[in-house]
Design an enzyme around this catalytic site. Structure first.
Site, mmCIF file in Angstrom:
data_model
loop_
_atom_site.group_PDB
_atom_site.id
_atom_site.type_symbol
_atom_site.label_atom_id
_atom_site.label_comp_id
_atom_site.label_asym_id
_atom_site.label_seq_id
_atom_site.Cartn_x
_atom_site.Cartn_y
_atom_site.Cartn_z
ATOM 1 N N SER A 143 0.816 -1.211 0.000
ATOM 2 C CA SER A 143 0.000 0.000 0.000
ATOM 3 C C SER A 143 0.851 1.263 0.000
ATOM 4 C CB SER A 143 -0.924 0.012 1.207
ATOM 5 O OG SER A 143 -0.147 0.047 2.370
ATOM 6 N N ASP A 165 4.064 -1.717 11.723
ATOM 7 C CA ASP A 165 5.435 -2.074 12.059
ATOM 8 C C ASP A 165 6.138 -0.831 12.625
ATOM 9 O OD1 ASP A 165 7.981 -3.123 12.090
ATOM 10 O OD2 ASP A 165 7.641 -4.297 10.264
ATOM 11 N N THR A 240 -9.011 -6.255 16.702
ATOM 12 C CA THR A 240 -7.888 -6.875 16.017
ATOM 13 C C THR A 240 -7.178 -7.883 16.909
ATOM 14 O OG1 THR A 240 -6.367 -5.189 16.763
ATOM 15 C CG2 THR A 240 -7.472 -4.777 14.691
ATOM 16 N N GLU A 242 -4.063 -8.161 17.146
ATOM 17 C CA GLU A 242 -2.956 -7.474 17.785
ATOM 18 C C GLU A 242 -3.438 -6.714 19.021
ATOM 19 O OE1 GLU A 242 0.884 -7.391 17.801
ATOM 20 O OE2 GLU A 242 -0.238 -8.336 16.176
#
Lengths: 273, 430
Positions: A143, A165, A240, A242
């Site tokens: 992206s 990240d 999510t 995460e």
């Protein structure tokens, strides 16, 4: 590491949902490298019928020799409005799909195995819940390089950057998905009034993303009331994989939610067109 | 077959010492002077004084020490800019020829442009970042430039300001052309993207604007590795017409083995009104002349002008009156003939639109060129009497260099796996 997505539990083994342990992937992918996956030439070349068969018929014609060619689509009844950049295992996408059943949404993920998992997950959910999850899809792409190939100017109303990240080293800051130069592209893709959502469990990155958005002339922070009232904000940390992991470890999260504004004549000398 | 070709390409790239860079040419908008860049050398011939110009560096900065990759004149010809692999951007005044400013860039510079009002010089580096610097001497940070926007990690191949000065347009090797609103004060960044012009299926190699009184906003022409020239409306980012120049020029697109043998467009040069568009293509010994009809928004081939000799132009130049087309071929860092250049001129461009056959565009004899032999001696330098083989070698070397830099390599799955295994950062494990 927040990006380490190795999940060791066996989940979702009913309903034919895919199992994560078969889709393990390296946690990182180099966003700077040349891509070898296909990229649409322009947004009109994105084949919606592949992503949303419930809403779109194939944009192809078959000639006499049985060779089918893709017809770029100039006008569509519906366009993708939400983009989850770096969607990971697709938790947010799944929640949004039922919260906004009439809105087309897409997850973008650079790791092929993870994308494959999300694809299978959506297919299984569509199978198990007829009529639902038809508005969500996923694509494997970079992206940071190819956003303009997928979306037209002002097409999106929401963009999500969840637990990106962190790229701690200074020389790797240019790999961060939120950066001053990339925000120009996100501002191009978002309609005026569209919202960009970011969340991370890394304080340093949270500061960075907030600073980038704060300094950008095309974004402004949403008000506290709006922040509290937005049902999507709650999903950022809860939906999510995460986010759930951070919650399990009693970790802290840092959220920044900004609105795309239009430029007015300011002392910068930039004028609205 | 594919594998071996890739390997060759890579070894060429790594083994050849210095990178080959093509010779460049730029013509003063009023044809007062002609500049040729080859390697680190900049050669200028003054056509008014009919003598070669000596370049004076008053900026106190270093001289070019590596290949110059981009040169350009400003709109009124007062300013000239040169930049390249040595990370230097030099801004010159042209009367007299004097370097007034040297900016040290962070990365190698791949494109440069001067704003039409002459206030700003913008340049782009190989990491896809576009920078701006003021041309006024009293600008606060004299030797520095400010980043204004970026293409994410893609080599920017060309940079142009729109004729009305509203936009700055940048092209990259990821097939993209980005149209950005150029703010009044660009030092705080150019954040507003007007459009993306998407449609090329290979790297975009060159850009050029055309405009008329009826269309003061102008239209953009772009050339690409996909062998096409395309016409765009930059305000909307819409593709108006595509001209398959490669096939029209009779260059076979498939050599029977690989699909990747499109002849890339190397340069586009336009008369201001678009009546003549000269296009250089790899492997073509000459140029293709197109005509751009702005009211119908179409591009059509007028003529393929063959040089009648081994001459594949690496760069094209024209004054705004567009009477003559200046062409150069050459490459630096070649073992056979270092910093070899050849200059040729085609005249009679304006008349080729009408049907009068006695004014065909034709290659001008050496002594008929403005400036004559003196100009050629200056611009071609020594070693200009090269053999035909050398000329072919130049064309091939320039083609290979462009290919290595801009074409995306396609690897088969096995090859990719192999490359992953050879990754440096995983050597400990293995």
């Amino acid at each position: 590491m927040s990006e380490n997505k190795k999940v060791k539990t066996k989940a979702n083994n009913s309903n034919g949902l895919p199992r994560k342990r078969f889709y393990r992937a390296r946690a990182h992918s180099n966003p700077l490298s040349d891509s070898h996956f296909p990229v649409p030439i322009a947004p009109s070349h994105v084949d919606y019928s592949l992503h949303y068969p419930h809403y779109f018929h194939p944009d192809t014609t078959t000639d006499d020799n049985g060779v089918s060619t893709f017809i770029p689509c100039k006008t569509r009844s519906k366009k993708i409005q939400f983009a989850d950049i770096g969607c990971g295992f697709g938790g947010l996408l799944i929640s949004l799909s039922t919260l906004f059943p009439e809105t087309l949404m897409i997850g973008m993920e650079i790791r092929d195995k993870v994308t494959e998992y999300v694809k299978e997950r959506i297919l299984a959910l569509r199978e198990a819940n007829p009529g639902q999850y038809q508005n969500a899809s996923v694509v494997r792409t970079n992206s940071m390089k190819y956003i303009p190939n997928y979306f037209e100017k002002g097409q999106l109303s929401k963009m999500f950057f969840l637990f990106p990240d962190p790229h701690f080293k200074e020389k790797n800051h240019r790999r961060r998905v939120i950066s001053p130069h990339l925000l120009d592209e996100y501002a191009y893709t978002l309609q005026v009034g569209g919202i960009i959502y970011t969340i991370t469990d890394v304080e340093e990155l949270g500061e960075w993303m907030k600073d980038c958005l704060e300094d950008h002339p095309l974004f402004e922070a949403i008000s506290k009331e709006e922040f509290a009232a937005d049902p999507v904000v709650k999903l950022l940390s809860s939906a999510t994989e995460e986010g759930q992991k951070v919650a399990r470890n009693d970790g802290q999260t840092f959220t920044a939610v900004y609105r795309r504004i239009s430029l007015v004549a300011t002392d910068l000398g930039i004028h609205e067109v | 077959m594919e594998e071996t070709m890739i390997e060759e390409g890579e070894s060429n790239r790594e083994g050849g010492g210095g990178e080959v860079s093509p010779a460049l040419i730029a013509v003063h908008p009023l044809e007062k002077s002609v500049a040729v860049a080859i390697g680190s050398e900049l050669r200028v011939f003054d056509l008014i004084e009919d003598c070669s110009s000596s370049l004076v560096d008053g900026s106190g900065g270093p001289l070019h020490s590596d290949s110059i990759r981009a040169i350009c004149f400003g709109a009124n010809g007062r300013l000239f800019a040169s930049a390249g692999d040595d990370k230097l951007v030099k801004v010159w005044t042209t009367n007299p020829w004097q370097c007034v400013r040297t900016v040290i860039a962070e990365k190698r510079v791949s494109a440069v442009a001067i704003s039409h009002d002459g206030l700003f010089v913008s340049f782009a580096d190989k990491f896809g970042v576009v920078w701006v610097t003021g041309t006024d001497g009293d600008h606060e940070i004299k030797e520095k430039a400010s980043p204004i926007f970026g293409h994410y990690c893609s080599i920017i191949t060309s940079l142009e300001f729109s004729p009305d000065g509203r936009f700055i347009v940048s092209a990259d090797r990821d097939f993209k052309i980005r149209v950005t609103v150029f703010p009044k004060n660009p030092f705080s960044g150019a954040h507003e993207i007007q459009s993306f012009c998407l449609g090329h299926t290979e790297f975009v190699s060159c850009l050029s604007f055309v405009c008329t009184q009826e269309h003061p906003q102008g239209f953009l022409l772009s050339g690409s590795g996909d062998s096409t020239v395309r016409l765009w409306d930059v305000t909307a980012g819409s593709l108006l017409d595509t001209c398959e120049v490669g096939s029209k020029a009779g260059l076979s697109e498939c050599d029977g083995e690989e699909e990747n043998v499109y002849s890339a467009i190397t340069d586009i040069c336009t008369s201001a009104d678009g009546s003549v568009v000269a296009v250089g293509i790899q492997s073509l010994h000459g140029v293709v002349l197109l005509s751009c009809d702005l009211s119908a928004r179409t591009l059509s081939v007028i003529k393929v002008v063959s040089m009648g000799e081994t001459f594949v132009p690496t760069s094209l130049g024209m004054s705004s009156s567009a009477e003559r087309l200046w062409m150069v071929t050459g490459a630096s860092n070649l073992p056979v003939c270092p910093s070899f250049t050849h200059v040729r001129v085609i005249s009679g461009l304006k008349k080729c639109g009408s049907d009068s056959s006695d004014h065909e565009p034709a290659v001008v004899e050496e002594n008929e060129i403005p400036g004559g032999i003196k100009l050629l001696e200056k611009l071609q330098g020594s070693g200009s009497n090269a053999k035909e083989d050398d000329l072919l070698a130049v064309a091939e070397a320039v083609k290979a260099a462009m290919r290595n830099q801009l074409i995306k390599r396609q690897y088969s799955v096995e090859k990719r796996e192999l490359r992953k295994k050879r990754r440096n950062d995983r050597k400990i494990k293995r």
